[in-house]
Design a protein around this motif. Sequence first.
Motif, PDB file in Angstrom:
ATOM      1  N   PHE A  76       0.843  -1.195   0.000  1.00  0.00           N
ATOM      2  CA  PHE A  76       0.000   0.000   0.000  1.00  0.00           C
ATOM      3  C   PHE A  76       0.880   1.247   0.000  1.00  0.00           C
ATOM      4  O   PHE A  76       2.030   1.194   0.407  1.00  0.00           O
ATOM      5  N   ASN A  77       0.304   2.382  -0.414  1.00  0.00           N
ATOM      6  CA  ASN A  77       1.055   3.633  -0.297  1.00  0.00           C
ATOM      7  C   ASN A  77       0.803   4.229   1.091  1.00  0.00           C
ATOM      8  O   ASN A  77       0.178   3.603   1.937  1.00  0.00           O
ATOM      9  N   HIS A  78       1.264   5.447   1.336  1.00  0.00           N
ATOM     10  CA  HIS A  78       1.131   6.077   2.653  1.00  0.00           C
ATOM     11  C   HIS A  78      -0.316   6.284   3.079  1.00  0.00           C
ATOM     12  O   HIS A  78      -0.617   6.373   4.259  1.00  0.00           O
ATOM     13  N   ALA A  79      -1.242   6.357   2.118  1.00  0.00           N
ATOM     14  CA  ALA A  79      -2.663   6.550   2.425  1.00  0.00           C
ATOM     15  C   ALA A  79      -3.428   5.237   2.461  1.00  0.00           C
ATOM     16  O   ALA A  79      -4.643   5.228   2.622  1.00  0.00           O
ATOM     17  N   GLY A  80      -2.731   4.110   2.299  1.00  0.00           N
ATOM     18  CA  GLY A  80      -3.386   2.809   2.335  1.00  0.00           C
ATOM     19  C   GLY A  80      -4.041   2.413   1.035  1.00  0.00           C
ATOM     20  O   GLY A  80      -4.876   1.519   1.003  1.00  0.00           O
TER      21      GLY A  80
ATOM     22  N   ASN B 180      -0.121   0.121 -10.716  1.00  0.00           N
ATOM     23  CA  ASN B 180       1.034   0.171 -11.589  1.00  0.00           C
ATOM     24  C   ASN B 180       1.924   1.310 -11.106  1.00  0.00           C
ATOM     25  O   ASN B 180       1.465   2.423 -10.945  1.00  0.00           O
ATOM     26  N   THR B 181       3.170   1.021 -10.875  1.00  0.00           N
ATOM     27  CA  THR B 181       4.086   2.063 -10.424  1.00  0.00           C
ATOM     28  C   THR B 181       5.305   2.117 -11.332  1.00  0.00           C
ATOM     29  O   THR B 181       5.661   1.130 -11.973  1.00  0.00           O
TER      30      THR B 181
ATOM     31  N   ASN C   9       0.803   6.922 -12.516  1.00  0.00           N
ATOM     32  CA  ASN C   9       0.815   6.668 -11.069  1.00  0.00           C
ATOM     33  C   ASN C   9       2.251   6.370 -10.654  1.00  0.00           C
ATOM     34  O   ASN C   9       2.748   5.290 -10.822  1.00  0.00           O
ATOM     35  N   THR C  10       2.929   7.368 -10.106  1.00  0.00           N
ATOM     36  CA  THR C  10       4.336   7.222  -9.771  1.00  0.00           C
ATOM     37  C   THR C  10       4.506   6.949  -8.297  1.00  0.00           C
ATOM     38  O   THR C  10       3.710   7.395  -7.468  1.00  0.00           O
ATOM     39  N   HIS C  11       5.535   6.216  -7.990  1.00  0.00           N
ATOM     40  CA  HIS C  11       5.839   5.842  -6.605  1.00  0.00           C
ATOM     41  C   HIS C  11       6.893   6.795  -6.070  1.00  0.00           C
ATOM     42  O   HIS C  11       7.986   6.870  -6.589  1.00  0.00           O
TER      43      HIS C  11
END
Length: 117
Positions: free
Chosen positions: A82-86, A91-92, A114-116
Amino acid sequence: MMVTFICECEKKALNRTSRVLDAFANRIGSRTWQTVITEEGLQAVKKLLRKSATKNTAVACHWIRSRSRSELVWIVGNRNQFNHAGIVSVNTTSKELIMDIASEKPLANVLYANTHL
């Protein structure tokens, strides 16, 4: 409170997690559950998930505050799913990709994939 559980587990952890979440919430998708639950019930779910967690376990719990707003409550297991917001990344990439390739004009409003970060 109304909560949504998102499961990004793999292998045997998916079956274990599904068993726990099916006992507490209604399945609304293949890896998503939603229910109205008390704070004590939510702590019980978290405790059971942590008890059976492995390296392949990844479950996020979101509190539905309003129709368009939700808040990440906790994540059990692998936080890298997950990202920081869950939110689950579908696709990253580490590159900056320009999505509007068809136009010949200089791009004023550039859209990125959608970049990481």
